[in-house]
Design a protein around this motif. Structure first.
Motif, PDB file in Angstrom:
ATOM      1  N   THR A  44     -47.766 -34.550  25.892  1.00  0.00           N
ATOM      2  CA  THR A  44     -48.803 -35.452  25.404  1.00  0.00           C
ATOM      3  C   THR A  44     -49.866 -34.679  24.630  1.00  0.00           C
ATOM      4  O   THR A  44     -50.177 -33.533  24.937  1.00  0.00           O
ATOM      5  CB  THR A  44     -49.500 -36.173  26.579  1.00  0.00           C
ATOM      6  OG1 THR A  44     -49.753 -35.212  27.617  1.00  0.00           O
ATOM      7  CG2 THR A  44     -48.650 -37.283  27.126  1.00  0.00           C
ATOM      8  N   CYS A  45     -50.425 -35.330  23.621  1.00  0.00           N
ATOM      9  CA  CYS A  45     -51.541 -34.752  22.861  1.00  0.00           C
ATOM     10  C   CYS A  45     -52.850 -35.216  23.517  1.00  0.00           C
ATOM     11  O   CYS A  45     -52.838 -35.874  24.556  1.00  0.00           O
ATOM     12  CB  CYS A  45     -51.477 -35.197  21.405  1.00  0.00           C
ATOM     13  SG  CYS A  45     -51.772 -36.970  21.189  1.00  0.00           S
ATOM     14  N   ALA A  46     -53.962 -34.907  22.879  1.00  0.00           N
ATOM     15  CA  ALA A  46     -55.263 -35.279  23.454  1.00  0.00           C
ATOM     16  C   ALA A  46     -55.405 -36.789  23.602  1.00  0.00           C
ATOM     17  O   ALA A  46     -56.183 -37.274  24.418  1.00  0.00           O
ATOM     18  CB  ALA A  46     -56.375 -34.729  22.576  1.00  0.00           C
TER      19      ALA A  46
ATOM     20  N   GLY B  52     -53.020 -38.711  24.587  1.00  0.00           N
ATOM     21  CA  GLY B  52     -52.070 -39.184  25.596  1.00  0.00           C
ATOM     22  C   GLY B  52     -50.732 -39.612  25.008  1.00  0.00           C
ATOM     23  O   GLY B  52     -49.880 -40.134  25.717  1.00  0.00           O
ATOM     24  N   THR B  53     -50.533 -39.387  23.713  1.00  0.00           N
ATOM     25  CA  THR B  53     -49.261 -39.753  23.077  1.00  0.00           C
ATOM     26  C   THR B  53     -48.261 -38.621  23.272  1.00  0.00           C
ATOM     27  O   THR B  53     -48.605 -37.451  23.111  1.00  0.00           O
ATOM     28  CB  THR B  53     -49.469 -39.950  21.553  1.00  0.00           C
ATOM     29  OG1 THR B  53     -50.492 -40.908  21.363  1.00  0.00           O
ATOM     30  CG2 THR B  53     -48.181 -40.399  20.871  1.00  0.00           C
ATOM     31  N   LEU B  54     -47.033 -38.979  23.587  1.00  0.00           N
ATOM     32  CA  LEU B  54     -45.988 -37.956  23.700  1.00  0.00           C
ATOM     33  C   LEU B  54     -45.506 -37.578  22.299  1.00  0.00           C
ATOM     34  O   LEU B  54     -45.151 -38.440  21.501  1.00  0.00           O
ATOM     35  CB  LEU B  54     -44.800 -38.506  24.482  1.00  0.00           C
ATOM     36  CG  LEU B  54     -44.843 -38.415  26.001  1.00  0.00           C
ATOM     37  CD1 LEU B  54     -43.721 -39.261  26.592  1.00  0.00           C
ATOM     38  CD2 LEU B  54     -44.704 -36.963  26.476  1.00  0.00           C
ATOM     39  N   HIS B  55     -45.506 -36.269  22.037  1.00  0.00           N
ATOM     40  CA  HIS B  55     -44.939 -35.771  20.780  1.00  0.00           C
ATOM     41  C   HIS B  55     -43.777 -34.848  21.117  1.00  0.00           C
ATOM     42  O   HIS B  55     -43.906 -33.984  21.992  1.00  0.00           O
ATOM     43  CB  HIS B  55     -45.976 -34.956  19.997  1.00  0.00           C
ATOM     44  CG  HIS B  55     -47.086 -35.783  19.424  1.00  0.00           C
ATOM     45  ND1 HIS B  55     -46.990 -36.383  18.187  1.00  0.00           N
ATOM     46  CD2 HIS B  55     -48.306 -36.119  19.902  1.00  0.00           C
ATOM     47  CE1 HIS B  55     -48.123 -37.044  17.929  1.00  0.00           C
ATOM     48  NE2 HIS B  55     -48.943 -36.900  18.966  1.00  0.00           N
ATOM     49  N   MET B  56     -42.676 -34.998  20.394  1.00  0.00           N
ATOM     50  CA  MET B  56     -41.537 -34.110  20.608  1.00  0.00           C
ATOM     51  C   MET B  56     -41.943 -32.690  20.215  1.00  0.00           C
ATOM     52  O   MET B  56     -42.744 -32.497  19.299  1.00  0.00           O
ATOM     53  CB  MET B  56     -40.338 -34.534  19.755  1.00  0.00           C
ATOM     54  CG  MET B  56     -39.782 -35.929  20.011  1.00  0.00           C
ATOM     55  SD  MET B  56     -38.949 -36.186  21.591  1.00  0.00           S
ATOM     56  CE  MET B  56     -37.456 -35.229  21.417  1.00  0.00           C
TER      57      MET B  56
ATOM     58  N   PRO C 263     -48.685 -44.275  13.431  1.00  0.00           N
ATOM     59  CA  PRO C 263     -48.979 -42.843  13.552  1.00  0.00           C
ATOM     60  C   PRO C 263     -50.019 -42.584  14.634  1.00  0.00           C
ATOM     61  O   PRO C 263     -50.885 -43.415  14.881  1.00  0.00           O
ATOM     62  CB  PRO C 263     -49.553 -42.481  12.173  1.00  0.00           C
ATOM     63  CG  PRO C 263     -49.253 -43.618  11.276  1.00  0.00           C
ATOM     64  CD  PRO C 263     -49.060 -44.830  12.131  1.00  0.00           C
ATOM     65  N   CYS C 264     -49.891 -41.434  15.279  1.00  0.00           N
ATOM     66  CA  CYS C 264     -50.861 -41.093  16.326  1.00  0.00           C
ATOM     67  C   CYS C 264     -52.151 -40.613  15.666  1.00  0.00           C
ATOM     68  O   CYS C 264     -52.113 -39.831  14.712  1.00  0.00           O
ATOM     69  CB  CYS C 264     -50.279 -40.006  17.220  1.00  0.00           C
ATOM     70  SG  CYS C 264     -51.396 -39.510  18.538  1.00  0.00           S
ATOM     71  N   PRO C 265     -53.301 -41.042  16.164  1.00  0.00           N
ATOM     72  CA  PRO C 265     -54.575 -40.628  15.554  1.00  0.00           C
ATOM     73  C   PRO C 265     -54.827 -39.117  15.600  1.00  0.00           C
ATOM     74  O   PRO C 265     -55.686 -38.610  14.882  1.00  0.00           O
ATOM     75  CB  PRO C 265     -55.630 -41.379  16.372  1.00  0.00           C
ATOM     76  CG  PRO C 265     -54.937 -41.938  17.553  1.00  0.00           C
ATOM     77  CD  PRO C 265     -53.476 -42.005  17.239  1.00  0.00           C
ATOM     78  N   CYS C 266     -54.061 -38.364  16.421  1.00  0.00           N
ATOM     79  CA  CYS C 266     -54.292 -36.920  16.493  1.00  0.00           C
ATOM     80  C   CYS C 266     -53.830 -36.213  15.217  1.00  0.00           C
ATOM     81  O   CYS C 266     -54.222 -35.078  14.962  1.00  0.00           O
ATOM     82  CB  CYS C 266     -53.587 -36.308  17.706  1.00  0.00           C
ATOM     83  SG  CYS C 266     -51.807 -36.106  17.476  1.00  0.00           S
ATOM     84  N   GLY C 267     -52.975 -36.878  14.427  1.00  0.00           N
ATOM     85  CA  GLY C 267     -52.546 -36.296  13.159  1.00  0.00           C
ATOM     86  C   GLY C 267     -51.415 -35.289  13.271  1.00  0.00           C
ATOM     87  O   GLY C 267     -51.033 -34.676  12.278  1.00  0.00           O
TER      88      GLY C 267
END
Ligand SMILES: [Zn+2]
Length: 427
Positions: A257-259, A261-265, A313-317
């Motif tokens: 997870t990123c900051a 909370g989204t899972l990124h491969m 898209p996840c806001p973390c970029g």
């Protein structure tokens, strides 16, 4: 023992990748380079060596049965399948993991269905790379100061020990040890970072609540098993912080997870291709190539996990592929018959909702579909039985399915049983 220099190198590389790989095009260039380096590294005679000078996308997909069937030619440590399997079985049976099959090499068994049990090999180097990558992805964002990391794992691996540096202290806890002993040791340790499988995290947080203790954890990371949304929500509310997640399979470390909370491969370490299962719902099985797994190379290997790609898209970029969630394993897709007599497969995720719609207070449950297709539901509180039975009846009707018999048993889970799977299809 963890090799600290390798761990530190992997940590730095992970941070470097996160800082400098900013878009998909750049990522793809980096991936191509890393993949070619892996192919060039392969020793002559290896199962994959013949693809060295061919375009990588001509390498055929493999799966667990192909990979296991060619174990002796795929692993680069000269291990024999039967020997490695017997060694790992002996360790599982005796619960004694002090021996190594070769210096610095561990073998483990996948918890797959019995006929399809896999043998997995890891080296100290790979474990250290893994630990460095996990920390590189999940530690940033913590307040400055010395961090004490409590790591709960099933002791099927003798590479984990406690280790300490100026900035970090690691302590390894064995899931097989008695719960009370673990909880007391954790309390004394005063961890700032808690890492463990979801069932253990639930136990720990409940214990701190029952004892009226203040939670010392600044970061909580779920590993080893799927973190179900209801467990994530409960933990997050009880601890007043986001619950981070490492998604891994016996095959490797797949996403974090990123900051947000989204899972990124982990596309810095893996090439991820998608075997699309359902376009509309964005479901796919990942086909992965691990750039750094040398002991038992994993090249274009199809996992039987079902993942849902994130719609927006996840806001973390981050340029790494974002997921909405892990739906479950294809092995656990349940089978039903429609009223019209057709076969219908239902993803584990839907069944989970059927139980939680009965009452969202239900925390511990398991749905088992038996070989005769009937359903057995384990609940830790029998008071929910009627509501769950009704919820299933509604589900069958709404979906146009032949009603199946639903029986109930008391819920019981022990860490010695291995993974806590909530939806299981008996084979
Ligand atoms: Zn993100």
């Amino acid at each position: 023992m963890v090799q600290l220099a390798t761990l530190a190198g992997s940590y730095i590389k992970t941070r470097w990748d996160a800082t400098f790989i900013k878009n998909r095009r750049h990522l793809q260039r980096v991936q191509k380079r890393r993949l070619q380096r892996l192919l060039n590294w392969l020793p002559a005679g290896n199962y994959y060596a013949r693809y060295k000078n061919q375009p990588w996308n001509t390498i055929p997909y493999s799966d667990k049965s192909v990979w296991m069937g060619n174990f002796n030619r795929i692993n680069t440590l000269g291990l024999d399948f039967d020997q490695a399997r017997d060694f790992a079985r002996h360790q599982e049976n005796t619960r004694d993991f002090s021996e190594e099959i070769k210096p610095g090499v561990s073998v483990g068994l996948s918890s797959g269905t019995s006929g399809n049990q896999g043998v997995f090999v890891t080296t100290q180097r790979e474990q250290s790379l893994w630990a460095g990558a996990v920390l590189g992805k999940l530690l940033p964002g913590l307040p400055k100061g010395h961090q004490k990391i409590a790591f709960f794992m099933r002791a099927n691996n003798n590479l984990y020990e406690s280790t300490s540096s100026a900035k970090l202290t690691f302590k390894f806890f064995d899931l097989m040890a008695p719960m009370a002993e673990n909880l007391a040791a954790l309390r004394d340790f005063e961890a700032t970072v808690l890492v463990g499988p979801p069932a253990m995290l639930l136990e720990i947080v409940r214990y701190y609540q029952d004892q009226n203790l203040e939670l010392p954890f600044k970061k909580i990371i779920s590993v080893a098993e799927t973190l179900e949304p209801e467990d994530q929500d409960w933990l997050s509310q009880a601890t007043n912080q986001p619950i981070h997640q490492v998604y891994q399979a016996t095959e490797g470390f797949l996403a974090t997870t990123c900051a947000y909370g989204t899972l990124h491969m982990n596309e810095d370490n893996l090439l991820v291709e998608k075997d699309v299962l359902d376009e509309e719902q964005r479901l796919f099985a990942p086909v992965i190539t691990d750039f750094y797994r040398h002991s038992q190379p994993l090249i274009r290997y199809r996992l039987n996990d079902i993942l849902q790609e994130r719609a927006t898209p996840c806001p973390c970029g981050s340029p790494y592929l974002a997921l909405d969630r892990i739906i479950g394993r294809e092995d656990d897709v349940l089978e039903f018959t429609t009223v019209g007599g057709d076969r219908r497969q239902v993803f584990p995720d839907f069944l989970r909702k059927v139980v939680l719609e009965a009452d969202n207070q239900i925390q511990n449950y398991q749905i088992l579909q038996k070989q005769d297709r009937s359903l057995q539901v384990a609940l830790d509180d029998a008071a929910y039985q009627d509501a769950v039975a009704q919820s299933f009846a509604d589900f069958f009707e709404k979906q146009g399915l032949e009603p199946l018999s639903v029986s109930f048993v008391p819920y019981h889970y022990d860490f010695k049983m291995g993974k806590r799977r909530k939806i299981v299809r008996e084979r």
